[in-house]
Write a protein that holds these residues in place. Sequence first.
Motif, PDB file in Angstrom:
ATOM      1  N   HIS A 135       0.801  -1.219   0.000  1.00 14.05           N
ATOM      2  CA  HIS A 135       0.000   0.000   0.000  1.00 14.05           C
ATOM      3  C   HIS A 135       0.833   1.269   0.000  1.00 14.05           C
ATOM      4  CE1 HIS A 135      -4.351   1.317   1.183  1.00 14.05           C
ATOM      5  NE2 HIS A 135      -3.912   1.920   0.096  1.00 14.05           N
ATOM      6  N   PHE A 136       2.110   1.186   0.291  1.00 16.56           N
ATOM      7  CA  PHE A 136       2.958   2.367   0.238  1.00 16.56           C
ATOM      8  C   PHE A 136       2.940   3.006  -1.144  1.00 16.56           C
ATOM      9  CE2 PHE A 136       7.070   4.429  -0.567  1.00 16.56           C
ATOM     10  CZ  PHE A 136       7.087   5.362   0.460  1.00 16.56           C
ATOM     11  N   ILE A 137       2.713   2.208  -2.178  1.00 22.11           N
ATOM     12  CA  ILE A 137       2.764   2.764  -3.535  1.00 22.11           C
ATOM     13  C   ILE A 137       1.742   3.873  -3.731  1.00 22.11           C
ATOM     14  CG2 ILE A 137       3.541   0.512  -4.390  1.00 22.11           C
ATOM     15  CD1 ILE A 137       0.784   0.436  -5.935  1.00 22.11           C
ATOM     16  N   THR A 138       0.614   3.806  -3.009  1.00 23.38           N
ATOM     17  CA  THR A 138      -0.446   4.799  -3.203  1.00 23.38           C
ATOM     18  C   THR A 138       0.055   6.202  -2.877  1.00 23.38           C
ATOM     19  OG1 THR A 138      -2.100   3.122  -2.683  1.00 23.38           O
ATOM     20  CG2 THR A 138      -2.813   5.409  -2.576  1.00 23.38           C
ATOM     21  N   TYR A 139       0.877   6.313  -1.864  1.00 24.82           N
ATOM     22  CA  TYR A 139       1.460   7.614  -1.500  1.00 24.82           C
ATOM     23  C   TYR A 139       2.230   8.199  -2.684  1.00 24.82           C
ATOM     24  CZ  TYR A 139       5.178  10.604   0.414  1.00 24.82           C
ATOM     25  OH  TYR A 139       6.087  11.615   0.628  1.00 24.82           O
ATOM     26  N   CYS A 140       3.030   7.373  -3.338  1.00 22.78           N
ATOM     27  CA  CYS A 140       3.849   7.833  -4.468  1.00 22.78           C
ATOM     28  C   CYS A 140       2.967   8.214  -5.651  1.00 22.78           C
ATOM     29  CB  CYS A 140       4.832   6.744  -4.876  1.00 22.78           C
ATOM     30  SG  CYS A 140       5.822   6.090  -3.527  1.00 22.78           S
ATOM     31  N   VAL A 141       1.914   7.430  -5.879  1.00 21.96           N
ATOM     32  CA  VAL A 141       0.998   7.713  -6.982  1.00 21.96           C
ATOM     33  C   VAL A 141       0.263   9.030  -6.745  1.00 21.96           C
ATOM     34  CG1 VAL A 141      -0.985   6.886  -8.292  1.00 21.96           C
ATOM     35  CG2 VAL A 141       0.716   5.248  -7.454  1.00 21.96           C
ATOM     36  N   ILE A 142      -0.226   9.213  -5.524  1.00 21.64           N
ATOM     37  CA  ILE A 142      -0.973  10.433  -5.216  1.00 21.64           C
ATOM     38  C   ILE A 142      -0.076  11.662  -5.342  1.00 21.64           C
ATOM     39  CG2 ILE A 142      -2.121  11.690  -3.342  1.00 21.64           C
ATOM     40  CD1 ILE A 142      -3.450   9.122  -2.524  1.00 21.64           C
ATOM     41  N   LYS A 143       1.203  11.537  -5.035  1.00 19.38           N
ATOM     42  CA  LYS A 143       2.117  12.665  -5.220  1.00 19.38           C
ATOM     43  C   LYS A 143       2.125  13.112  -6.682  1.00 19.38           C
ATOM     44  CE  LYS A 143       5.957  13.344  -3.053  1.00 19.38           C
ATOM     45  NZ  LYS A 143       7.335  13.230  -2.498  1.00 19.38           N
ATOM     46  N   ALA A 144       2.107  12.134  -7.592  1.00 20.86           N
ATOM     47  CA  ALA A 144       2.102  12.477  -9.019  1.00 20.86           C
ATOM     48  C   ALA A 144       0.802  13.193  -9.399  1.00 20.86           C
ATOM     49  CB  ALA A 144       2.285  11.222  -9.861  1.00 20.86           C
ATOM     50  N   ARG A 170       9.989   7.478   6.515  1.00 21.46           N
ATOM     51  CA  ARG A 170      10.199   6.043   6.311  1.00 21.46           C
ATOM     52  C   ARG A 170       9.384   5.523   5.131  1.00 21.46           C
ATOM     53  NH1 ARG A 170      10.605   2.890  10.628  1.00 21.46           N
ATOM     54  NH2 ARG A 170       9.195   1.313   9.817  1.00 21.46           N
ATOM     55  N   MET A 171       9.855   4.444   4.567  1.00 21.30           N
ATOM     56  CA  MET A 171       9.131   3.734   3.528  1.00 21.30           C
ATOM     57  C   MET A 171       8.359   2.635   4.241  1.00 21.30           C
ATOM     58  SD  MET A 171      10.752   2.575  -0.102  1.00 21.30           S
ATOM     59  CE  MET A 171      11.815   1.298   0.595  1.00 21.30           C
ATOM     60  N   ASP A 172       7.072   2.905   4.539  1.00 23.18           N
ATOM     61  CA  ASP A 172       6.316   2.051   5.449  1.00 23.18           C
ATOM     62  C   ASP A 172       4.856   2.058   5.013  1.00 23.18           C
ATOM     63  OD1 ASP A 172       4.839   1.034   7.644  1.00 23.18           O
ATOM     64  OD2 ASP A 172       6.335   1.736   9.072  1.00 23.18           O
TER      65      ASP A 172
END
Length: 319
Positions: A135-144, A170-172
């Motif tokens: 689920h950490f990936i969602t943070y990166c996607v939302i940043k875009a 952290r990457m968490d």
Amino acid sequence: MSDHEIMDAGFTRTALKGSHIEPTYSGALSFMRRKYTKDLTGVDVAVTGVPFDLSVSNRPGTRFGPQAVRAASAQHSWGPVWPWKFDPFETLAVTDYGDCLVDWGEPLQIPDQIQAHFARILEKCPSTLALGGDHFITYCVIKAYAAIHGPIGLVQFDAHRDVEPDDTGRMDHGTMFHRGIAEGIIDPDRSIQVGIRTYFDGEQGGSTKVVYADEVHNTAAADLAAMIKDRVGNGPSYLTFDIDCLDPSTAPGTGTPIPGGLTSFQALAIIRELKGIDFIGMDVVEVSPPYDHAEMTSNAAALIAAEILCLKAWANGAR
């Protein structure tokens, strides 16, 4: 069905819209047999996998999630989706963009790699459906997305709030939404978390609305959907579905299974009642095939992803 040869539509189709029936058990696999291409000309939604599981707190394996969801989606790619009674791909031009490249040897670079992957897609395509990955990936996607739209309203189906304190970057997969709120990319006043059934000291989700699992079980799908619609309003919003929102009896193949969750029927019923919301982006995450049984989890995830596309197709005029 043709009596000649398998088309392998994921690689040979020319039209971006429409469906082609192929055996579910053979042929080259893409998500829902969509064209597998990096060409985003005329594409409404790009499906892309993020095979990443380096931020999990319990069981790994979600790096194999995108592959499993694609395979499971084959049995759902036969045209009209029940109960919508339409084929979303007659309205939406959807392609499979393939996976995001993450370098496991440079873990601290991965968040930027994921964000850059989605930023490249969004330069040419207005929307994505991401297949996780943890689920950490969602943070990166939302940043875009936030770089284009500003703060995003978040509709989160999950067993966990993922807002534990994080002041160190952290990457968490349990802290990133606190981080997103603190950084101003997620608007907590337009965010809602559905199906929650865990608690951690110091959770910092701000004004985000929480609908715990017991309330979900005791509330009609239409009423829950009305609550979600009221919360997100008309601003840009993103839908993320952590598969552990479902009960382990429905979806055992995930890293942090928590009993007492939603059935697939409940989750799909709520999604179907969200007609009218045109999410700018969507994802389904935390499918961990090594812990799955009889493809129960990947099958549920594939259909949830397909029905999220039906929701977007409805918002774009499909009936």
